[in-house]
Design a protein around this motif. Structure first.
Motif, short mmCIF file in Angstrom:
data_model
loop_
_atom_site.label_atom_id
_atom_site.label_comp_id
_atom_site.label_asym_id
_atom_site.label_seq_id
_atom_site.Cartn_x
_atom_site.Cartn_y
_atom_site.Cartn_z
N SER A 121 -8.48 -14.94 1.83
CA SER A 121 -8.39 -13.70 2.60
C SER A 121 -8.19 -12.56 1.60
CB SER A 121 -7.24 -13.76 3.59
OG SER A 121 -6.01 -13.89 2.91
N PHE A 122 -8.24 -11.34 2.10
CA PHE A 122 -8.07 -10.17 1.25
C PHE A 122 -7.03 -9.25 1.87
CE2 PHE A 122 -12.13 -11.97 0.28
CZ PHE A 122 -12.15 -11.92 -1.10
N VAL A 123 -6.04 -8.89 1.05
CA VAL A 123 -4.93 -8.05 1.49
C VAL A 123 -5.07 -6.68 0.86
CG1 VAL A 123 -2.42 -7.76 1.40
CG2 VAL A 123 -3.40 -10.03 1.82
N ALA A 124 -5.10 -5.64 1.69
CA ALA A 124 -5.21 -4.28 1.21
C ALA A 124 -3.88 -3.56 1.35
CB ALA A 124 -6.28 -3.53 2.00
N THR A 125 -3.47 -2.90 0.26
CA THR A 125 -2.30 -2.04 0.24
C THR A 125 -2.71 -0.73 -0.42
OG1 THR A 125 -1.55 -2.95 -1.90
CG2 THR A 125 -0.68 -4.00 0.12
N VAL A 126 -1.76 0.22 -0.50
CA VAL A 126 -2.04 1.53 -1.06
C VAL A 126 -1.25 1.74 -2.34
CG1 VAL A 126 -2.02 4.02 -0.62
CG2 VAL A 126 -2.45 2.43 1.27
N ASN A 127 -1.97 2.05 -3.44
CA ASN A 127 -1.33 2.35 -4.72
C ASN A 127 -0.60 3.69 -4.68
OD1 ASN A 127 -2.27 0.02 -6.18
ND2 ASN A 127 -4.29 0.97 -6.27
N ASP A 128 0.24 3.92 -5.68
CA ASP A 128 0.99 5.19 -5.81
C ASP A 128 0.09 6.42 -5.71
OD1 ASP A 128 3.67 4.54 -6.06
OD2 ASP A 128 3.59 4.36 -8.24
N ALA A 152 0.95 -14.26 -7.70
CA ALA A 152 0.59 -13.46 -8.88
C ALA A 152 0.11 -12.09 -8.42
CB ALA A 152 -0.49 -14.17 -9.69
N SER A 153 0.94 -11.39 -7.67
CA SER A 153 0.53 -10.13 -7.05
C SER A 153 1.56 -9.02 -7.24
CB SER A 153 0.29 -10.35 -5.56
OG SER A 153 -0.68 -11.33 -5.34
N PRO A 154 1.89 -8.67 -8.47
CA PRO A 154 2.92 -7.64 -8.66
C PRO A 154 2.54 -6.28 -8.07
CG PRO A 154 1.85 -8.16 -10.75
CD PRO A 154 1.38 -9.17 -9.75
N ALA A 155 1.26 -5.89 -8.14
CA ALA A 155 0.86 -4.59 -7.58
C ALA A 155 0.98 -4.59 -6.06
CB ALA A 155 -0.56 -4.25 -8.00
N THR A 156 0.60 -5.69 -5.42
CA THR A 156 0.72 -5.78 -3.97
C THR A 156 2.18 -5.64 -3.54
OG1 THR A 156 -1.26 -7.17 -3.80
CG2 THR A 156 0.30 -7.28 -1.96
N ILE A 157 3.06 -6.35 -4.20
CA ILE A 157 4.49 -6.29 -3.85
C ILE A 157 5.06 -4.90 -4.14
CG2 ILE A 157 6.78 -7.24 -4.37
CD1 ILE A 157 4.88 -9.06 -2.66
N ARG A 158 4.72 -4.33 -5.27
CA ARG A 158 5.18 -2.97 -5.61
C ARG A 158 4.74 -1.98 -4.54
NH1 ARG A 158 3.64 -3.16 -10.48
NH2 ARG A 158 1.55 -2.34 -10.17
N ASN A 159 3.47 -2.09 -4.13
CA ASN A 159 2.95 -1.19 -3.09
C ASN A 159 3.66 -1.39 -1.76
OD1 ASN A 159 1.13 -0.12 -4.90
ND2 ASN A 159 -0.60 -1.34 -4.18
N LEU A 160 3.89 -2.63 -1.37
CA LEU A 160 4.53 -2.91 -0.09
C LEU A 160 6.00 -2.47 -0.08
CD1 LEU A 160 2.97 -6.38 0.79
CD2 LEU A 160 2.43 -4.13 1.79
N LYS A 161 6.65 -2.52 -1.22
CA LYS A 161 8.05 -2.04 -1.29
C LYS A 161 8.10 -0.53 -1.05
CE LYS A 161 10.11 -5.59 -4.19
NZ LYS A 161 10.67 -5.93 -5.52
N ARG A 162 7.09 0.17 -1.53
CA ARG A 162 7.03 1.61 -1.37
C ARG A 162 6.51 2.01 0.00
NH1 ARG A 162 3.23 2.26 -3.83
NH2 ARG A 162 1.77 3.47 -2.69
N LYS A 163 5.47 1.31 0.46
CA LYS A 163 4.83 1.62 1.74
C LYS A 163 4.38 0.30 2.36
CE LYS A 163 1.39 4.50 3.91
NZ LYS A 163 0.55 5.68 3.75
#
Length: 156
Positions: free
Chosen positions: A18-25, A50-61
């Motif tokens: 599957s593909f998970v979309a989040t929003v970067n800074d 192995a998804s540090p950007a996904t987790i970082r994005n979800l913590k913010r938004k």
């Protein structure tokens, strides 16, 4: 929260990826493939392997969209929702982490588990379903795409 129905759950199991979309800074999209999307008791979860950007994005938004498609049936679902990041020690974290490790091997790191509060579910249909004249059955579509991908059913 909208509960995941049996058809959506079956497609998630068959599709695997599957593909998970989040929003970067900076407002740009982040799209991350996941082979850990699963449904438990009508709720969507995925593992942070192995998804540090996904987790970082979800913590913010915590806004998230997930697309999953059965490539042979040419259909799937779009899930939109609100993500909660579950830490090690949480019961739901343990349930999903145990599943990931039993499926993939004990060496797989599960840094977090993400639980999705599903706010909307939309079906995704390829043009094979929408524009074919005459309309084709699901079996006809599936067999066409088995052939296109060079796949044979087990036992054939």
């Amino acid at each position: 929260m909208i509960e995941i129905n049996a058809d959506a759950e079956a497609i998630i199991k068959r599709a695997i990826l599957s593909f998970v979309a989040t929003v970067n800074d900076d407002g740009t999209p982040n799209l991350s493939p996941k082979a850990s999307l699963t449904v438990r008791n009508g709720v969507l979860y995925f593992a942070d392997i192995a998804s540090p950007a996904t987790i970082r994005n979800l913590k913010r938004k915590p806004a998230v969209e997930i697309n999953v498609i059965d490539i042979f049936e040419r259909r799937g679902y779009r899930f939109k929702g609100h993500a909660s990041i579950l830490p090690p020690g949480d019961d739901e974290y343990s349930m999903i982490a145990d599943w990931v490790r039993s499926t993939n091997g004990p060496e797989y790191p599960v840094d977090h588990v993400v639980r999705i509060e599903t706010l909307s579910i939309s079906p995704l249909l390829s043009p094979a379903h929408v524009f074919a004249e005459p309309a084709r059955t699901q079996d006809e579509i599936r067999n066409t795409y088995y052939q296109k991908y060079g796949v044979k059913r087990i036992g054939e």
